[in-house]
Design an enzyme around this catalytic site. Structure first.
Site, PDB file in Angstrom:
ATOM      1  N   ASP A  23      -5.729   8.034   8.634  1.00 58.40           N
ATOM      2  CA  ASP A  23      -5.910   7.472   9.967  1.00 58.40           C
ATOM      3  C   ASP A  23      -5.988   8.543  11.046  1.00 58.40           C
ATOM      4  OD1 ASP A  23      -5.948   4.797   9.295  1.00 58.40           O
ATOM      5  OD2 ASP A  23      -3.775   4.623   9.331  1.00 58.40           O
ATOM      6  N   LYS A  60       0.829  -1.219   0.000  1.00 58.83           N
ATOM      7  CA  LYS A  60       0.000   0.000   0.000  1.00 58.83           C
ATOM      8  C   LYS A  60       0.855   1.257   0.000  1.00 58.83           C
ATOM      9  CE  LYS A  60      -3.056   2.573   3.147  1.00 58.83           C
ATOM     10  NZ  LYS A  60      -2.128   3.494   3.829  1.00 58.83           N
ATOM     11  N   ASN A  61       1.846   1.323   0.912  1.00 56.44           N
ATOM     12  CA  ASN A  61       2.611   2.564   1.047  1.00 56.44           C
ATOM     13  C   ASN A  61       3.509   2.828  -0.156  1.00 56.44           C
ATOM     14  OD1 ASN A  61       1.417   3.107   3.493  1.00 56.44           O
ATOM     15  ND2 ASN A  61       3.048   2.189   4.711  1.00 56.44           N
ATOM     16  N   ASP A  99       3.948   0.824  11.926  1.00 54.99           N
ATOM     17  CA  ASP A  99       2.704   0.187  11.504  1.00 54.99           C
ATOM     18  C   ASP A  99       2.517  -1.213  12.078  1.00 54.99           C
ATOM     19  OD1 ASP A  99       1.841   2.345  10.064  1.00 54.99           O
ATOM     20  OD2 ASP A  99       2.545   1.623   8.133  1.00 54.99           O
ATOM     21  N   MET A 106       6.399   7.542  17.227  1.00 53.26           N
ATOM     22  CA  MET A 106       6.177   8.399  16.061  1.00 53.26           C
ATOM     23  C   MET A 106       4.769   8.966  15.949  1.00 53.26           C
ATOM     24  SD  MET A 106       8.563   6.200  13.434  1.00 53.26           S
ATOM     25  CE  MET A 106       8.352   7.235  11.996  1.00 53.26           C
TER      26      MET A 106
END
Length: 436
Positions: free
Chosen positions: A121, A22-23, A320, A342
């Site tokens: 998000d 995805k990223n 993540d 983070m």
């Protein structure tokens, strides 16, 4: 709004193929705006966030053709810049965090780029300063409409510059790189992000005719060129999904094989899971997880102190996967401190795990201590709501391991990052149903 109904407590078995990353997709898709020639991309995941970006590109005038499962061609030879000033764009751009990365390519090629404040998000502040400070360093003029939360940058021709980024932002680095490849002169980006997905972007741009050196390091040197040509690109498997499946196998005591994981691009991920006591075996390019019938034991440091798992920019451990680590630890032997540095709101989903019977102490917004049950007490089924992509999958893994039937609402959050997750889980024996 859709819901998952999950009957937990069942062992799974078989193999699962991770989707495209995805990223990486969010960066690579924006890069097609840098050339009027055809760019062909393979292994694109069929997920909400990526499909939103493809739709956004189509409205910008990019000609898009699906040529196979996960494979598309993109041709940006007639980009409609007027769309950027429309009310429709102001609405479309808000719904996707990755939309910020269209700004760099548009600024470089057309002299201007606009974007509404992007969504994504709800995991705390995710500032955009790094992106726009980079564009300003390259000679762009910046403006911000506070009433409409609308950002804009404009420049007749970008000029190369030296810059030290205030943070190693992945999307910030990607955006600046895409702007700098068509700038006049040499750009040096120090404290650049160096994730495998960013490396993939740089390699793709170099195949298109860019001149980027230092790929894989935290210093990128970019010699600007006048134009870029088309190329073919295949995306890496999604490392976050791979980590999710490792966690799923451990929590459900299942024997699973994760196919074609591109081991060399996983960094610390296998070692972090091994520190949690999970057996992660390499078989070619596959990961094999045996059934952990006797559970798994968290390692301590050599002086006997409690293990800390913390996130950091690459090659550190990805933020993540911290929510997956946290869930896995609830059934381990031993304790672990999870330190989320983070983002400031990513640990707030632990209250749902506590409701399920997990022993977790939320020390502050960034740290949680988990005391494992060692499977002597299973998690209890419950009803919950998915707050974001990664927390949503963590709750899904918890539900699959829990005794009884759990309900997870707002699963659109999970669909934003995981392709057909319910179908793929059913294929390995999960009892999961999607209802509207």
């Amino acid at each position: 709004m859709a819901t998952f109904i999950i009957e937990g407590g069942h062992q799974l078995k078989g193999s699962i193929q991770p989707q495209g990353a995805k990223n990486e997709a969010l960066q690579i898709l924006c890069a097609v705006l840098l050339t009027p020639e055809t760019v062909t991309i393979h292994n694109i995941p069929d997920i909400i966030d990526v499909n939103k970006l493809i739709s956004l590109l189509e409205k910008l005038g990019v000609k898009i053709e699906k040529i196979g499962s996960g494979s598309y061609t993109f041709k940006a030879d007639e980009v409609n810049m007027k769309y950027l000033e429309s009310a429709e764009f102001k609405e479309d751009g808000k719904g996707l965090r990755g939309s910020i990365m269209i700004v760099g390519p548009l600024l470089a090629r057309f002299g201007k780029g606009y974007i509404p404040k992007p969504g994504g998000d709800k995991i705390g502040r995710r500032r955009l300063d790094t992106h726009f400070e980079g564009f300003i360093n390259l000679g762009a003029k910046f403006r911000y409409n506070r009433e409409e939360h609308f950002y804009g940058v404009e420049a007749d021709r970008l000029k190369g510059a030296y810059m030290l980024l205030d943070e190693a932002s992945v999307t910030g680095t990607a955006n600046i790189v895409m702007a700098a490849v068509l700038a006049e002169g040499t750009t040096t980006i120090y404290n650049a992000a160096c994730e495998p997905y960013l490396q993939q972007l740089c390699k793709m741009l170099n195949r298109m005719g860019a001149k980027i050196s230092g790929v894989g390091s935290n210093m990128l040197i970019i010699e600007g060129v006048d134009n870029l040509k088309g190329t073919d690109h295949k995306m890496l498997p999604d490392m976050i999904e791979i980590g999710s499946w490792i966690g799923l196998a451990a929590m459900t005591k299942s024997e699973l094989t994760i196919k074609n994981v591109s081991w060399d691009d996983l960094g610390q991920i296998p070692d972090v899971f091994r520190k949690l006591g999970i057996t992660v075996e390499r078989k070619g390019e596959d990961i094999y997880i045996p059934a952990h019938k006797d559970g798994y034991e968290i390692q301590s440091y050599i002086d006997g102190s409690i293990l800390t798992v913390a996130d950091a920019p690459w090659p550190g451990f990805t933020p993540d996967l911290l929510s997956i680590v946290l869930v896995i630890a609830t059934q381990a032997r031993g304790s672990v401190l999870v330190h989320q540095k983070m983002f400031e709101s990513r640990l707030f989903f632990v209250d749902k795990l506590i409701d399920m019977g997990a022993k977790i102490i939320l020390c502050d917004p960034h740290r949680a201590t988990v005391i494992g049950h060692d499977f002597k007490s299973s998690l209890k089924a419950t009803t919950m709501t998915s707050p974001d992509i990664r927390a949503g999958v963590s709750l899904l893994i918890a539900a699959l391991s829990a005794k009884g039937t759990s309900t997870i609402h707002n699963i659109e959050q999970i669909d934003r990052g995981y392709e057909r997750i319910d179908e793929r889980l059913r294929a390995i024996g999960a009892k999961i149903t999607r209802v509207s």
